[in-house]
Design a protein around this motif. Structure first.
Motif, PDB file in Angstrom:
ATOM      1  N   PRO A 172       0.792  -1.227   0.000  1.00  0.00           N
ATOM      2  CA  PRO A 172       0.000   0.000   0.000  1.00  0.00           C
ATOM      3  C   PRO A 172       0.830   1.286   0.000  1.00  0.00           C
ATOM      4  CG  PRO A 172      -0.882  -1.556   1.586  1.00  0.00           C
ATOM      5  CD  PRO A 172       0.445  -2.100   1.127  1.00  0.00           C
ATOM      6  N   GLN A 173       2.033   1.244   0.540  1.00  0.00           N
ATOM      7  CA  GLN A 173       2.857   2.459   0.579  1.00  0.00           C
ATOM      8  C   GLN A 173       3.323   2.859  -0.815  1.00  0.00           C
ATOM      9  OE1 GLN A 173       5.898   1.900   3.547  1.00  0.00           O
ATOM     10  NE2 GLN A 173       4.520   2.585   5.164  1.00  0.00           N
ATOM     11  N   THR A 174       3.740   1.877  -1.624  1.00  0.00           N
ATOM     12  CA  THR A 174       4.221   2.184  -2.975  1.00  0.00           C
ATOM     13  C   THR A 174       3.136   1.987  -4.035  1.00  0.00           C
ATOM     14  OG1 THR A 174       5.006  -0.082  -3.335  1.00  0.00           O
ATOM     15  CG2 THR A 174       6.575   1.500  -2.375  1.00  0.00           C
ATOM     16  N   GLU A 175       1.995   1.453  -3.604  1.00  0.00           N
ATOM     17  CA  GLU A 175       0.888   1.148  -4.509  1.00  0.00           C
ATOM     18  C   GLU A 175       1.356   0.285  -5.685  1.00  0.00           C
ATOM     19  OE1 GLU A 175      -1.177   4.795  -5.455  1.00  0.00           O
ATOM     20  OE2 GLU A 175      -2.027   4.881  -3.439  1.00  0.00           O
ATOM     21  N   THR A 176       2.137  -0.748  -5.334  1.00  0.00           N
ATOM     22  CA  THR A 176       2.600  -1.721  -6.318  1.00  0.00           C
ATOM     23  C   THR A 176       2.266  -3.114  -5.823  1.00  0.00           C
ATOM     24  OG1 THR A 176       4.785  -1.838  -5.279  1.00  0.00           O
ATOM     25  CG2 THR A 176       4.525  -0.266  -7.112  1.00  0.00           C
ATOM     26  N   MET A 177       2.392  -4.074  -6.739  1.00  0.00           N
ATOM     27  CA  MET A 177       2.153  -5.462  -6.379  1.00  0.00           C
ATOM     28  C   MET A 177       3.173  -6.344  -7.075  1.00  0.00           C
ATOM     29  SD  MET A 177      -1.252  -6.636  -8.484  1.00  0.00           S
ATOM     30  CE  MET A 177      -0.994  -7.837  -9.784  1.00  0.00           C
TER      31      MET A 177
END
Length: 187
Positions: free
Chosen positions: A79-84
């Motif tokens: 959630p902090q970098t909005e990546t997966m």
């Protein structure tokens, strides 16, 4: 952007209005359509998602893929970098709550190999392969990172929108599967 917010709210309400019985029947039909896709049958590695709330169910597909000896992956989000990234699922119940409370594989090591097929969730879908997700762009970023995979959107028929809404940065789906069948997206 406001149009997408309105569409998200309207189509989430449609999806949420389906009864548990309607969703169960639709999920069974979606399972049959997905598992009959040549792209699914050919895929040795499947990136699925763990359905939450009223999303189109994936548990039967995940269990089927595991039983067929396919490598099954689930997304792990930051959630902090909005990546997966994709991580391997060894057993259907070997999960732990992730950043948004969505179950993720306990051994969350990034999978770096090829991914044959990816099941993609969302709120609104267009037959041209566009989708509106939850607003953070996780899947768009994942695929813009050079990942190649056959992308299959899973939805209930009530989530289909005939009005175009795609943007230049949106990664388009290859197939769209609902309880009514699977279609190759027109690009």
């Amino acid at each position: 952007m406001e149009q997408k917010q309105l569409l998200r709210a309207a189509f989430r309400a449609r999806r949420d209005a389906l009864s548990a019985q309607e969703r169960a029947g639709a999920d069974a039909a979606i399972f049959a359509h997905v598992t009959s896709l040549p792209a699914y049958r050919a895929a040795g590695v499947v990136l699925a998602y763990h359905a939450i709330g009223s999303e189109a169910g994936t548990r039967a597909i995940i269990e089927h893929a595991l039983a067929c000896g396919k490598t099954v992956l689930l997304p792990v989000t930051d959630p902090q970098t909005e990546t997966m990234f994709a991580a391997r699922l060894v057993q259907a119940d070997a999960l732990t709550p992730g950043g948004y409370g969505i179950p993720e594989p306990r051994s969350a090591q990034p999978y770096v190999g090829e991914i044959g097929l990816t099941l993609v969730p969302g709120l609104v879908f267009h037959p041209g392969g566009y989708r509106i997700g939850y607003g953070k762009g996780y899947y768009d970023k994942f695929f813009c990172n050079g990942r190649k995979s056959v992308k299959v959107g899973l939805a209930y028929a009530c989530q289909l929108c005939g009005e175009p809404f795609g943007e230049a940065h949106d990664v388009r789906l290859d197939y769209l599967v609902t309880e009514q069948g699977g279609v190759r997206c027109v690009k």
